[in-house]
Design a protein around this motif. Structure first.
Motif, short mmCIF file in Angstrom:
data_model
loop_
_atom_site.label_atom_id
_atom_site.label_comp_id
_atom_site.label_asym_id
_atom_site.label_seq_id
_atom_site.Cartn_x
_atom_site.Cartn_y
_atom_site.Cartn_z
N VAL A 290 0.84 -1.21 0.00
CA VAL A 290 0.00 0.00 0.00
C VAL A 290 0.87 1.26 0.00
N TYR A 293 2.07 1.84 -3.41
CA TYR A 293 0.99 2.37 -4.26
C TYR A 293 0.77 3.85 -3.97
N ASP A 294 0.93 4.26 -2.72
CA ASP A 294 0.82 5.69 -2.40
C ASP A 294 1.92 6.48 -3.11
N ARG A 306 -5.17 3.49 -8.68
CA ARG A 306 -6.13 3.55 -7.58
C ARG A 306 -6.91 2.23 -7.45
N ARG A 309 -4.56 -0.27 -5.93
CA ARG A 309 -4.34 0.10 -4.54
C ARG A 309 -5.52 -0.35 -3.67
#
Length: 391
Positions: A290, A293-294, A306, A309
């Protein structure tokens, strides 16, 4: 004869001809004819200098073609005046490598993605039109027209014009993701071309893309089952993953990240590396995924990022959190219904999950994905009929 070495020489030889005054399309045609002659003669009479031999033969082919066209007579005279003598097959040629410039030219912004992919495989990869057509499962005549249009589009564009490396990387990733058809493995070809590009530039994003390709390619044997059935990551047999390829990709990635110039391909490779590092699906470090992904969202605010994620959040923080993250993804994004189905199933809403799996199946882009999602819908409905609870 080393076919891989021969293909590597193609862009270098095209670059020499273009710098001598040939237009790109004529240079590419002349080099293709030289390659045919090489395949016929080299097994019995290999040259001492392969590049010099190809340059000499291709240049003669180009001059012959120019002489046959009366409208090009003035340019031919100018070129011959600039060349006091024609170079022989064993004469030295300039050591300048124009391969990087050809990568840029074949990924020109004026070309469509399909045209850029085809031209890159032809001019930089050294593949025949037939090979490219078979890999894309289209008639050879169709691919020939696509390549000819691409060459006309970039006619007159000089090699010394700066190019966009990001566009080149996207074209290579497109080639990789198209997989393979016929006798040509496009994924392997994309890796070969990306290795070649990495040898020409020390940009960390090139290394990031190469690492991403290697790690994904390492999982390839486990992605399909009998009859071409799609096997999702959670169900893949990890003993079939190529650990040597994964280790190489991770080493390349770590070196790229150490240069502290993060790009989207490096971030994607870091996510792939975390998946590859887990001994099982349940042991995946979802919290760290995560976080990556950020980072990726900060680099490219993509709805696809998104979407992926949201899956990671669903595993890291629970399906309710995943569904909340999914709410930020537009309804029209491909695979959104499949992700929603997965998260609703994990949340216990089996009836809705089954409907969403079926809906996603109808919109799937490939037969394998469509059949996989249809099986998922049937599996969940079977669970309901056997006593599963729906919220």
């Amino acid at each position: 004869m080393d076919d891989s070495r021969l293909r590597t020489l193609v862009p270098e030889v095209i670059g020499v001809l273009v710098r001598r005054g040939a237009d790109f399309a004529s240079a590419e045609d002349a080099v293709s004819e030289a390659l045919i002659k090489a395949l016929q003669t080299w097994p019995d009479d290999p040259p001492r200098d392969e590049k010099a031999w190809l340059v000499a033969v291709a240049w003669h082919r180009f001059l012959d073609s120019a002489r046959a066209a009366s409208s090009r007579r003035e340019r031919e005279i100018a070129m011959e005046a600039a060349e006091p003598r024609e170079r022989g097959p064993r004469d030295p040629v300039p050591s300048t490598d124009d391969t990087l410039a050809l990568f840029f030219l074949c990924a020109h912004p004026r070309l469509s993605s399909n045209a850029a992919v085809a031209l890159t495989l032809r001019a930089v990869g050294g593949l025949t039109t037939r090979q490219i057509a078979e890999a894309h499962l289209v008639p050879e005549a169709t691919m020939a027209q696509r390549i000819s249009r691409a060459k006309r589009t970039i006619a007159g564009t000089p090699l010394d014009r700066p190019g966009d490396l990001t566009t080149v990387l996207r074209v290579l990733y497109l080639i990789f993701n198209e997989g393979y058809g016929g006798d040509l493995d496009l994924a392997a070809e994309a890796i070969r071309l990306t290795r070649q590009l990495a040898s020409l530039t020390d940009e960390p994003e090139v290394a990031g893309l190469l690492a991403l390709m290697l790690i994904h390619h390492a999982r390839r044997p486990s992605r399909t089952g009998p009859g071409g059935r799609l096997v999702p990551l959670a169900a893949q047999d990890r003993t079939r993953w190529d650990t040597a390829l994964i280790a190489e990709g991770v080493d390349i990635l770590q070196d790229a990240l150490g240069r502290d110039r993060l790009g989207e391909f490096q971030a994607q490779a870091a996510i792939a590396a975390l998946h590859a590092d887990a001994a099982s699906f349940d042991e995946t470090d979802w919290l760290q995924i995560v976080e990556w992904y950020d980072e990726l969202l900060r680099l490219t605010d993509s709805p696809v990022v998104r979407l992926n994620r949201a899956v990671a959040v669903g595993h890291a923080d629970g399906p309710a959190a995943g569904l909340a993250a999914l709410a930020a993804v537009p309804d029209a994004i491909p695979r959104r219904d499949a992700v929603s189905a997965h998260l609703h199933e994990r949340a216990g809403d089996l009836a809705l999950a089954a409907d969403l799996y079926a809906q996603a199946s109808h919109a799937a882009a490939s037969i394998a994905e469509r059949e996989h999602l249809a099986r998922e819908a049937a599996r969940v409905r079977q669970g309901i009929s056997c006593g599963g609870m729906s919220s």
